[in-house]
Design a protein around this motif. Structure first.
Motif, PDB file in Angstrom:
ATOM      1  N   CYS A  31       0.832  -1.196   0.000  1.00  0.00           N
ATOM      2  CA  CYS A  31       0.000   0.000   0.000  1.00  0.00           C
ATOM      3  C   CYS A  31       0.868   1.248   0.000  1.00  0.00           C
ATOM      4  O   CYS A  31       1.756   1.385   0.829  1.00  0.00           O
ATOM      5  N   LYS A  57      -0.547   4.247   0.248  1.00  0.00           N
ATOM      6  CA  LYS A  57      -1.263   5.302   0.969  1.00  0.00           C
ATOM      7  C   LYS A  57      -0.616   5.450   2.343  1.00  0.00           C
ATOM      8  O   LYS A  57       0.231   4.648   2.738  1.00  0.00           O
ATOM      9  N   SER A  58      -1.060   6.456   3.064  1.00  0.00           N
ATOM     10  CA  SER A  58      -0.463   6.612   4.395  1.00  0.00           C
ATOM     11  C   SER A  58      -1.524   7.056   5.380  1.00  0.00           C
ATOM     12  O   SER A  58      -1.382   8.095   6.018  1.00  0.00           O
ATOM     13  N   CYS A  59      -2.587   6.277   5.482  1.00  0.00           N
ATOM     14  CA  CYS A  59      -3.622   6.573   6.468  1.00  0.00           C
ATOM     15  C   CYS A  59      -2.933   6.614   7.838  1.00  0.00           C
ATOM     16  O   CYS A  59      -2.142   5.730   8.161  1.00  0.00           O
ATOM     17  N   TYR A 118      -3.564   6.058  10.825  1.00  0.00           N
ATOM     18  CA  TYR A 118      -3.785   5.054  11.872  1.00  0.00           C
ATOM     19  C   TYR A 118      -3.228   3.681  11.524  1.00  0.00           C
ATOM     20  O   TYR A 118      -3.254   2.771  12.333  1.00  0.00           O
ATOM     21  N   CYS A 119      -2.747   3.492  10.286  1.00  0.00           N
ATOM     22  CA  CYS A 119      -2.632   2.133   9.741  1.00  0.00           C
ATOM     23  C   CYS A 119      -1.194   1.624   9.622  1.00  0.00           C
ATOM     24  O   CYS A 119      -0.314   2.324   9.121  1.00  0.00           O
ATOM     25  N   VAL A 176      -0.391  -1.118   7.862  1.00  0.00           N
ATOM     26  CA  VAL A 176      -0.220  -1.992   6.694  1.00  0.00           C
ATOM     27  C   VAL A 176       0.883  -1.541   5.716  1.00  0.00           C
ATOM     28  O   VAL A 176       1.657  -2.376   5.247  1.00  0.00           O
ATOM     29  N   PRO A 177       0.999  -0.219   5.409  1.00  0.00           N
ATOM     30  CA  PRO A 177       2.090   0.156   4.500  1.00  0.00           C
ATOM     31  C   PRO A 177       3.465  -0.268   5.038  1.00  0.00           C
ATOM     32  O   PRO A 177       4.370  -0.566   4.258  1.00  0.00           O
ATOM     33  N   HIS A 210      -9.899   1.181  -2.584  1.00  0.00           N
ATOM     34  CA  HIS A 210      -9.767   2.486  -1.929  1.00  0.00           C
ATOM     35  C   HIS A 210     -10.581   3.509  -2.724  1.00  0.00           C
ATOM     36  O   HIS A 210     -10.484   3.543  -3.955  1.00  0.00           O
ATOM     37  N   ARG A 251      -7.011  10.176   4.858  1.00  0.00           N
ATOM     38  CA  ARG A 251      -7.569   9.228   3.900  1.00  0.00           C
ATOM     39  C   ARG A 251      -7.462   9.726   2.460  1.00  0.00           C
ATOM     40  O   ARG A 251      -7.602   8.951   1.511  1.00  0.00           O
TER      41      ARG A 251
END
Ligand code: SAH
Ligand code: SF4
Ligand code: F3S
Length: 452
Positions: free
Chosen positions: A168, A170-172, A174-175, A177-178, A249, A288
């Motif tokens: 991923c 993206k750079s949400c 809270y997350c 996963v990246p 997304h 987001r």
């Protein structure tokens, strides 16, 4: 004639065996299927009994604190099985492995091997090194995009998971996963099509395409092939009945993808599109990358192209600074979009993410209360939608049958679980066939009816 390793009982005892335990999302489930494929090719057999296994793999998730706790308590039990048995290998793979790395071995020295999600293909070399060097092995490297051989070992059935995109960009805020899955990589279309053809020849009838950001598929690819091209290529695979995909997304949901969904007869009319919050202030703090109006615009296009499309989502409550008013915006969004289902989560601060340590976290009791109110609203809405299907006909792809109760079950195109019974003494439909069911009743979990 050549003797096989399994011919005599004594050599049977020496056949290495593996036991895999999987936590987390479908991507992890499929990574476990791949590891099973690799191990089977190397002569390992699978066992349900961790005590008997020469290799135990715990494939972990770390998306929320609860996921960490589950994996750690499992490992706490499994490590005891290693006592007095030097040969047994305890391996930790998946997203918690990527995040914690050697720290896992420090807190549990029985752990022999830690390998992040991109290391699946390196499993055997790592095991060899472990046996040779007799010391802890750590693997991490994201630069390994494509793997189709040996084939994954999937449970026999009708529907198969196929990873098409990983990572991923993206750079949400809270997350994790990246950080655990690395940057986005996509497999070539030709390779995916060939894997899916193989699955169809084995009897699978539905595929679920997986990616952390699946509709970002192909971004930056030199060939310029995007997610819409992939859907249309798979639509032409003969014998395949249904195509699903997750997770998309909102920012990457483009018109070509919506067009391909509408045009294709195999792509099911269901989209899982996480909105996370209905408050623009929260969406900004979550980083987001869209506003609620932008999300709304995408849904407008989607519903214009596929009027009856089912829409499901993910929602987070209790993020930093979330006020009652922000939460009300989320409830309003749920009412407005009339989601067909949602996964709701209470925000779990993750070390190493941008939001970690931010001030303004609501009290746990406030978050719990919001979670319950949101869940009540969604449950009521799903039940109402299911009631609206009573009297309608659903075409389901049969996944399971039960002779004793003379029933069968599967999913509708919109991903509702449907249970059917027969009104005559004839044979049950077989898994992999489609069947039409006249819906007579429902619960919040699904529909039930009679075959027509
Ligand atoms: N790539 C997907 C999903 C990734 S994780 C996407 O962007 O939608 C699945 C879901 O877990 C997310 O959609 C989000 O709702 C939830 N989630 C992720 N991190 C979280 C955290 N720190 N606390 C609570 N929920 C979280
Ligand atoms: Fe996490 Fe956001 Fe990437 Fe989804 S899009 S995996 S929520 S960073
Ligand atoms: Fe968990 Fe990793 Fe999936 S953190 S949700 S297993 S991508």
């Amino acid at each position: 004639m050549e003797k096989h390793a399994t011919d005599s009982p004594s050599s049977l005892q020496q056949t290495p065996s593996y036991h895999i335990r999987t936590f987390g999302c479908q991507m992890n489930v499929h990574d476990s299927e791949r590891m099973a494929g690799i191990l089977a090719e190397a002569g390992y057999r699978s066992t349900d009994d961790p005590e008997a296994a020469s290799l135990i793999i715990v494939n972990t998730c770390t998306v929320r604190d609860k996921a960490d706790q589950k994996a750690l308590s499992d490992l706490g039990r499994l490590r005891l099985l290693k006592k007095g048995e030097g040969e047994k290998i305890l391996a930790v793979t998946g997203c918690m492995a990527e995040r914690e790395q050697e720290r896992l071995h420090r807190i549990m020295p029985e752990i022999d091997l830690v390998a992040g999600p991109a290391q699946v293909r390196n499993l055997l070399p790592m095991i060899d090194r472990l046996r040779a060097e007799k010391r802890f092995q750590l693997g991490r490297d994201f630069d390994l995009p494509e793997m189709t051989t040996p084939p994954a070992i999937r449970p026999p059935g009708v529907t198969a998971l196929v990873t098409v995109q990983e990572g991923c960009d993206k750079s949400c805020s809270y997350c994790v996963v990246p950080r655990t899955r690395g940057p986005e990589r996509s497999r070539p279309i030709a390779s995916i099509v060939s894997e899916v053809r193989g699955l169809v020849s084995q009897g699978y009838r539905e595929v679920t395409l997986l990616g952390q950001n699946v509709n970002g598929y192909g971004k930056g690819a030199p060939e310029g092939e995007g997610f819409a091209d992939l859907l249309l290529a798979l639509d032409r695979v003969e014998g395949l009945l249904r195509i699903r995909f997750t997770t998309s997304h909102p920012s990457d949901l483009d018109l070509p993808t919506i067009g391909a969904m509408a045009r294709s007869s195999k792509v099911m009319p269901h989209l899982h599109l996480p909105v996370q919050s209905g408050s623009d202030r929260m969406l900004r703090l979550m980083e987001r990358g869209y506003t609620l109006e932008e999300y709304r615009e995408k849904i407008r296009h989607l519903r214009a192209a596929i009027p009856d499309v089912a829409l499901t989502t993910d929602l987070i409550v209790g993020f930093c600074e979330e006020s009652e008013e922000d939460f009300q915006r989320t409830l309003e969004a749920v009412r407005e979009f009339r989601f067909d289902g949602a996964f709701c989560f209470i925000y779990s601060p993750r070390p190493g993410t941008p939001a970690y340590g931010r001030e303004g976290l609501p009290d746990r009791s406030v978050s719990l209360d919001r979670f319950r109110r949101l869940d009540d609203l969604l449950t009521g809405m799903v039940l109402e939608k299911n009631r609206g299907r009573i009297g309608a006909t659903e075409e389901i792809l049969v996944e399971r049958t039960d002779e004793a109760s003379r029933t069968f079950s599967g999913r509708s195109p919109h991903f509702r679980t449907v249970r059917g019974r027969l009104s005559d003494p004839g044979p049950l439909p077989s898994p992999g066939e489609t069947a039409r069911v006249a819906v007579e009743s429902c619960t919040k979990a699904g529909l039930a009816g009679v075959r027509i």
